[in-house]
Scaffold this motif. Structure first.
Motif, mmCIF file in Angstrom:
data_model
loop_
_atom_site.group_PDB
_atom_site.id
_atom_site.type_symbol
_atom_site.label_atom_id
_atom_site.label_comp_id
_atom_site.label_asym_id
_atom_site.label_seq_id
_atom_site.Cartn_x
_atom_site.Cartn_y
_atom_site.Cartn_z
ATOM 1 N N ARG A 17 45.730 2.907 20.264
ATOM 2 C CA ARG A 17 46.603 1.736 20.192
ATOM 3 C C ARG A 17 46.073 0.627 21.101
ATOM 4 O O ARG A 17 45.453 0.876 22.127
ATOM 5 C CB ARG A 17 48.028 2.101 20.600
ATOM 6 N N LEU A 18 46.365 -0.608 20.735
ATOM 7 C CA LEU A 18 45.883 -1.742 21.500
ATOM 8 C C LEU A 18 46.435 -1.754 22.919
ATOM 9 O O LEU A 18 45.771 -2.248 23.842
ATOM 10 C CB LEU A 18 46.234 -3.049 20.782
ATOM 11 N N VAL A 19 47.633 -1.231 23.121
ATOM 12 C CA VAL A 19 48.189 -1.172 24.477
ATOM 13 C C VAL A 19 47.268 -0.378 25.390
ATOM 14 O O VAL A 19 46.939 -0.807 26.506
ATOM 15 C CB VAL A 19 49.611 -0.565 24.464
ATOM 16 N N THR A 20 46.820 0.777 24.925
ATOM 17 C CA THR A 20 45.914 1.603 25.723
ATOM 18 C C THR A 20 44.566 0.920 25.913
ATOM 19 O O THR A 20 43.983 0.941 27.005
ATOM 20 C CB THR A 20 45.710 2.964 25.036
ATOM 21 N N VAL A 21 44.072 0.298 24.860
ATOM 22 C CA VAL A 21 42.796 -0.409 24.939
ATOM 23 C C VAL A 21 42.873 -1.544 25.962
ATOM 24 O O VAL A 21 41.978 -1.700 26.815
ATOM 25 C CB VAL A 21 42.402 -0.963 23.560
ATOM 26 N N LEU A 22 43.943 -2.340 25.910
ATOM 27 C CA LEU A 22 44.052 -3.477 26.811
ATOM 28 C C LEU A 22 44.267 -3.051 28.254
ATOM 29 O O LEU A 22 43.800 -3.719 29.180
ATOM 30 C CB LEU A 22 45.186 -4.397 26.343
ATOM 31 N N LEU A 23 44.937 -1.946 28.467
ATOM 32 C CA LEU A 23 45.063 -1.427 29.832
ATOM 33 C C LEU A 23 43.696 -1.004 30.363
ATOM 34 O O LEU A 23 43.370 -1.229 31.536
ATOM 35 C CB LEU A 23 46.042 -0.252 29.873
ATOM 36 N N SER A 24 42.882 -0.395 29.508
ATOM 37 C CA SER A 24 41.531 -0.024 29.923
ATOM 38 C C SER A 24 40.705 -1.264 30.250
ATOM 39 O O SER A 24 39.928 -1.278 31.222
ATOM 40 C CB SER A 24 40.839 0.780 28.813
ATOM 41 N N LEU A 25 40.881 -2.312 29.479
ATOM 42 C CA LEU A 25 40.155 -3.556 29.740
ATOM 43 C C LEU A 25 40.652 -4.237 31.009
ATOM 44 O O LEU A 25 39.900 -4.976 31.659
ATOM 45 C CB LEU A 25 40.290 -4.499 28.552
ATOM 46 N N THR A 26 41.900 -4.010 31.373
ATOM 47 C CA THR A 26 42.416 -4.543 32.639
ATOM 48 C C THR A 26 41.701 -3.890 33.814
ATOM 49 O O THR A 26 41.395 -4.543 34.814
ATOM 50 C CB THR A 26 43.938 -4.311 32.731
ATOM 51 N N VAL A 27 41.419 -2.597 33.693
ATOM 52 C CA VAL A 27 40.607 -1.918 34.708
ATOM 53 C C VAL A 27 39.228 -2.572 34.789
ATOM 54 O O VAL A 27 38.697 -2.815 35.881
ATOM 55 C CB VAL A 27 40.473 -0.416 34.386
ATOM 56 N N VAL A 28 38.642 -2.875 33.638
ATOM 57 C CA VAL A 28 37.336 -3.532 33.594
ATOM 58 C C VAL A 28 37.386 -4.882 34.302
ATOM 59 O O VAL A 28 36.464 -5.246 35.045
ATOM 60 C CB VAL A 28 36.865 -3.703 32.134
#
Length: 228
Positions: A17-28
């Motif tokens: 899901r995009l929510v999980t993807v965007l949280l991972s990108l926030t770490v980035v």
């Protein structure tokens, strides 16, 4: 007797899901701003709110800040955002999954190129500007995409409104707690990425955190779905 046809799974739902993807990108984003602020001369390449403030400091002659570095970051970020806007205009009305994956793959390539530069020429005169340009452009490209995706409270690079909503809608605020878990996760993701990035910069230089950021972005490009 006719055999019922099994339902065809929507390709947009395949993957994370995009929510999980965007949280991972926030770490980035935390990783990248740790690299840029600690290793590239007190400049941000993901957080442009901080960068505008830093530019003001530099313009006033505050020690330790650079107008050329900060201006380069802003310009490259805006160029990335322009590119992201053009990509969104062309692909935004089609497959959300394909569009998100395309942009994240481009981010991974740009940040990966930054990691290669950091490993190959750590002390070269142009390395600082190259890393600023590559990471700021990548973040502009990603931010334009994330803005168009419009997933609430997950901008991946800034937290001011996220923190405002977290406080305003808490028990001490209006009491609704609307989307509090998502907002809390976003804050923790940014802080965790910044902490990890700072540790890696201090102990392993700039190449390792950039390589990690590229790998995470690349992984998200492979597994992202088009559903929130």
């Amino acid at each position: 007797m006719t055999t019922p046809t099994p339902p065809v799974r929507d390709p947009e739902t395949r993957g994370l899901r995009l929510v999980t993807v965007l949280l991972s990108l926030t770490v980035v984003s935390g990783l990248i701003d740790a690299v840029s602020y600690l290793g590239l001369g007190r400049v941000f390449t993901a957080n442009m709110t901080g960068n505008v403030v830093v530019l003001g400091f530099a313009a006033a002659g505050a020690p330790g800040f650079s107008v050329p570095h900060t201006a380069a970051s802003l310009v490259c970020f805006l160029l990335g955002a322009v590119t992201g806007g053009r990509v969104a205009a062309r692909h935004g009305s089609g497959s959300r999954r394909r569009w998100a994956r395309l942009t994240l793959a481009a981010e991974a390539v740009l940040v990966g190129a930054g990691a290669a530069v950091a490993f190959a020429w750590p002390d070269a005169a142009g390395t600082r500007y190259a890393l600023i340009a590559l990471t700021a452009y990548a973040m502009g490209l990603r931010n334009a995409t994330v803005r168009r995706l419009g997933v609430p409270d997950l901008t991946t690079t800034v937290l001011t409104m996220t923190l405002t909503g977290l406080a305003a809608e808490s028990r001490l605020g209006d009491g609704t707690g609307h989307r509090s878990p998502r907002r809390t996760a976003s804050v923790l993701a940014m802080a965790g990425g910044a902490c990890l990035g700072a540790w890696l910069v201090l102990h392993h230089g700039l190449g390792v955190p950039l390589l990690l950021a590229a790998l995470v972005s690349g992984a998200m490009a492979v597994v992202a779905s088009g559903r929130e």
